[in-house]
Each structure stands twice: as structure tokens, then as C-alpha cells.
Design a protein around this motif. Structure first.
Motif, PDB file in Angstrom:
ATOM      1  N   LEU A 143       0.553  -1.437  -0.131  1.00  0.00           N
ATOM      2  CA  LEU A 143       0.155  -0.218   0.553  1.00  0.00           C
ATOM      3  C   LEU A 143       0.741   1.144   0.582  1.00  0.00           C
ATOM      4  O   LEU A 143       0.588   2.058  -1.022  1.00  0.00           O
ATOM      5  N   VAL A 144       2.248   1.427   0.725  1.00  0.00           N
ATOM      6  CA  VAL A 144       2.579   2.626   1.357  1.00  0.00           C
ATOM      7  C   VAL A 144       3.292   2.395  -0.371  1.00  0.00           C
ATOM      8  O   VAL A 144       3.177   3.457  -0.749  1.00  0.00           O
ATOM      9  N   ARG A 145       3.996   1.409  -1.519  1.00  0.00           N
ATOM     10  CA  ARG A 145       4.308   1.776  -2.170  1.00  0.00           C
ATOM     11  C   ARG A 145       3.369   2.302  -3.749  1.00  0.00           C
ATOM     12  O   ARG A 145       4.086   2.941  -4.323  1.00  0.00           O
ATOM     13  N   ALA A 146       2.873   1.937  -3.352  1.00  0.00           N
ATOM     14  CA  ALA A 146       1.735   2.272  -4.231  1.00  0.00           C
ATOM     15  C   ALA A 146       0.714   3.470  -4.640  1.00  0.00           C
ATOM     16  O   ALA A 146       1.133   4.478  -5.508  1.00  0.00           O
ATOM     17  N   ALA A 147       1.157   4.046  -3.348  1.00  0.00           N
ATOM     18  CA  ALA A 147       0.281   5.846  -2.367  1.00  0.00           C
ATOM     19  C   ALA A 147       1.535   6.785  -3.236  1.00  0.00           C
ATOM     20  O   ALA A 147       1.446   7.274  -3.455  1.00  0.00           O
ATOM     21  N   VAL A 148       3.101   5.682  -3.088  1.00  0.00           N
ATOM     22  CA  VAL A 148       4.033   7.113  -3.369  1.00  0.00           C
ATOM     23  C   VAL A 148       3.863   6.988  -5.436  1.00  0.00           C
ATOM     24  O   VAL A 148       4.826   8.001  -5.325  1.00  0.00           O
ATOM     25  N   ALA A 149       3.582   5.900  -5.295  1.00  0.00           N
ATOM     26  CA  ALA A 149       4.182   5.542  -7.257  1.00  0.00           C
ATOM     27  C   ALA A 149       2.667   6.407  -8.071  1.00  0.00           C
ATOM     28  O   ALA A 149       3.138   7.511  -8.616  1.00  0.00           O
ATOM     29  N   LEU A 150       1.574   6.196  -6.199  1.00  0.00           N
ATOM     30  CA  LEU A 150       0.935   7.518  -7.081  1.00  0.00           C
ATOM     31  C   LEU A 150       1.049   8.989  -7.118  1.00  0.00           C
ATOM     32  O   LEU A 150      -0.046   9.659  -7.890  1.00  0.00           O
ATOM     33  N   ASN A 151       1.735   9.561  -5.624  1.00  0.00           N
ATOM     34  CA  ASN A 151       1.940  10.651  -6.041  1.00  0.00           C
ATOM     35  C   ASN A 151       2.735  11.120  -7.766  1.00  0.00           C
ATOM     36  O   ASN A 151       2.824  12.310  -7.500  1.00  0.00           O
ATOM     37  N   GLY A 152       3.768   9.620  -7.591  1.00  0.00           N
ATOM     38  CA  GLY A 152       4.215  10.052  -8.655  1.00  0.00           C
ATOM     39  C   GLY A 152       5.281  11.146  -8.819  1.00  0.00           C
ATOM     40  O   GLY A 152       6.175  11.400  -7.460  1.00  0.00           O
ATOM     41  N   PRO A 153       6.205  11.730  -9.906  1.00  0.00           N
ATOM     42  CA  PRO A 153       7.454  12.301  -9.583  1.00  0.00           C
ATOM     43  C   PRO A 153       7.221  13.979  -9.422  1.00  0.00           C
ATOM     44  O   PRO A 153       5.781  14.261  -9.392  1.00  0.00           O
ATOM     45  N   PRO A 154       8.408  14.886  -8.463  1.00  0.00           N
ATOM     46  CA  PRO A 154       7.897  16.121  -8.527  1.00  0.00           C
ATOM     47  C   PRO A 154       8.077  16.933  -9.826  1.00  0.00           C
ATOM     48  O   PRO A 154       8.454  16.683 -10.609  1.00  0.00           O
TER      49      PRO A 154
END
Length: 292
Positions: A143-154
Motif C-alpha cells: 500500500l505504501v509503495r502504491a501510494a508513493v507511485a500514485l503521487n508520481g514524480p515531483p
């Protein structure tokens, strides 16, 4: 729950070192336990929050930590916030639960159904943890990794992923978890939850698994042994390839032109036998893998 209000009463969050300042954890740094509040040694809520914090940092060593929203109700200690190109989740302690709230949880696949609170909204989702309860580490880190991926690149909006024949996502060839998570996030419709479930089961069964995307397919293997499993999207199903499938017991049901490979096709509405799948993964990971 507080009598007469129907709302959980927030307890003062414990103070972590560097409270009030954003800190970026180095890849080699170990997670420091969240300090237990004075006068309450061994408080289960603080220990639970510290344990979940360690899982978060293990899932993404580049996570930024800070405390926000200081107010009397939390003893002016603030709320622990974990961010990576945007908020990933927050952690709060209440009288009866520890609550981990994912800022964009409604858009994150949750095949293990860890989310059990704030389910009615269109954006957030939360995990309420009660005393004595354990959270599946592999599923939570997914879930954490998916949330980070969802935030996308800066500061850069990711381009939509192109879907190839059969709806298979076109992902650039790369090693690691990130391209696999990008592939899963781009899987269309019901297939996305299936991909997330398969990924979580594989990681749970083989914690040291290596990942990559090659030929627009996620591959799972053991370093030095080769790949033991691949995933590919087709129009009506998700195909799992066990590259040494004929050596598994029982043999996976789908035949292949290869003398070694066997397939498992998962259609919409199919109920995956998670125990059998995990058993196949465990066997496959112990065998010499496929080396292209």
C-alpha cells in the motif's frame, strides 16, 4: 469512544526525534522507534505506531517525515506525516485504535483489504489497528509503495501509460519494484486489483524476491537464479507464467508450447486460491529460474 460524543478521543501523539522538522531518511538509515510518552511506558499505541513507522520507512527509505497540525488535542506534539512527492499517510493514536490514514487511499488497490475505516469517502482510506492486532507487513508495504507511485514524480505530471494489444500496459524495461508498481497501476479495470494481489502474495511468500519489467511484463525472480514467474495482461484475463511450472506440485493448469512453462489464467470474478498460489510461488522460487 468518548461517552456522549460518538467520536474517538485523540491522545497526545508521541514525540519523535526532530519533532516539527522535516527529515529525509537516508537509504542506509535505520528507523528509530517512536518515543513512548512519559508516564506511560510500554503503551501499546505508541509501540504500534513505532512498528508501523518502521514498515513505512522500510517500504520507502526516501520517505520524508514531519509533524504537522500541532494543537491542544494532541498535546501540541502534532500529527506524524509521511510524504514522498506529496502526503502518503498520517499516523494518529486514539483511545482504542491507532489510525493510519492514506491521503489518496481510495485510488490505491487494496487486495488484502487492510483498509477498514473512512471507507465512505472518495479520497481517503484508513487502517484502524486495535490492541493486540497485527498488520500484514507485505500487504501494508505494498500500500505504501502504491501510494508513493500514485503521487508520481515531483513537479511533473506523468504521461498516461499506453495500453497495447489486449490492454497490456507498455512500461519501459527496468529493474526494481517501481516499474512493476507502475505496470500494476496501469492495469485496466478489475485486472489492477488482481495484479496488486499477485504482487502482495509473491512478496509475502518470497521476501527477497527480485523484480523487473521486461517485454512489457512484470518478472519475479531470485538474484543469481533467474526468473521464476511472469505476469501479462490479455483482453479477458491475466496470465501468470511459471517458467518451471512442470516441476511444481500440483502442476498449474495451463499448458504451454514450452516444455517447462505452465500457466495460470485468472478471469474476472475468479476467486484465486491464495494458499495454492503461494505454494506454487514458494516451490518455483526454490528452483533454477529462467535466464533469457
Amino acid at each position: 469512544m468518548t461517552e456522549g460524543t460518538g467520536k474517538p478521543k485523540a491522545n497526545r501523539a508521541s514525540r519523535a526525534s526532530g519533532a516539527g522538522k522535516a527529515t529525509k531518511t537516508a537509504k542506509t538509515a535505520k528507523a528509530k522507534p517512536i518515543e513512548v510518552r512519559e508516564g506511560e511506558p510500554g503503551d501499546w499505541r505508541e509501540e504500534t505506531l513505532a512498528r508501523m513507522r518502521a514498515m513505512i520507512l522500510k517500504a520507502d527509505p526516501e520517505m520524508v517525515e514531519e509533524r504537522k497540525w500541532k494543537k491542544p488535542s494532541n498535546g501540541m506534539a502534532g500529527v506524524p506525516v509521511w510524504s514522498h512527492n506529496g502526503i502518503v499517510c498520517t499516523g494518529e493514536t486514539y483511545k482504542a485504535v491507532v489510525k493510519l490514514t492514506f491521503a489518496k487511499g481510495a485510488d490505491i488497490p487494496d487486495p488484502s483489504r487492510l483498509f477498514n475505516s473512512s471507507l465512505e469517502g472518495n479520497t481517503r482510506r484508513a487502517i484502524d489497528i486495535r490492541e493486540g492486532e497485527a498488520v500484514d507487513e507485505g500487504a501494508f508495504q505494498a500500500l505504501v509503495r502504491a501510494a508513493v507511485a500514485l503521487n508520481g514524480p515531483p513537479a511533473k505530471k506523468a504521461k498516461p501509460v499506453k495500453l497495447l494489444s489486449g490492454g497490456n500496459p507498455q512500461i519501459a524495461k527496468a529493474d526494481g519494484d517501481a516499474p512493476v508498481q507502475a505496470y500494476i497501476a496501469a492495469m485496466p479495470g478489475w485486472k489492477r486489483d488482481t495484479g496488486a494481489l499477485l504482487d502482495a502474495l509473491i512478496v509475502r511468500t518470497v521476501p527477497n524476491v527480485s523484480k523487473a519489467v521486461k517485454w512489457n511484463s512484470p518478472l519475479y525472480g531470485i538474484e543469481g537464479q533467474g526468473w521464476f514467474l511472469g505476469v501479462h495482461v490479455f483482453t479477458r484475463y491475466v496470465k501468470v507464467a511459471f517458467f518451471r511450472g512442470t516441476s511444481l506440485q500440483p502442476v498449474p493448469p495451463g499448458a504451454s508450447k514450452s516444455n517447462d512453462t505452465r500457466y495460470l489464467d485468472i478471469h474476472e470474478g475468479d476467486e484465486l486460491d491464495e494458499a495454492q498460489f503461494a505454494a506454487w510461488v514458494k516451490q518455483a522460487a526454490a528452483l533454477p529460474g529462467w535466464v533469457p
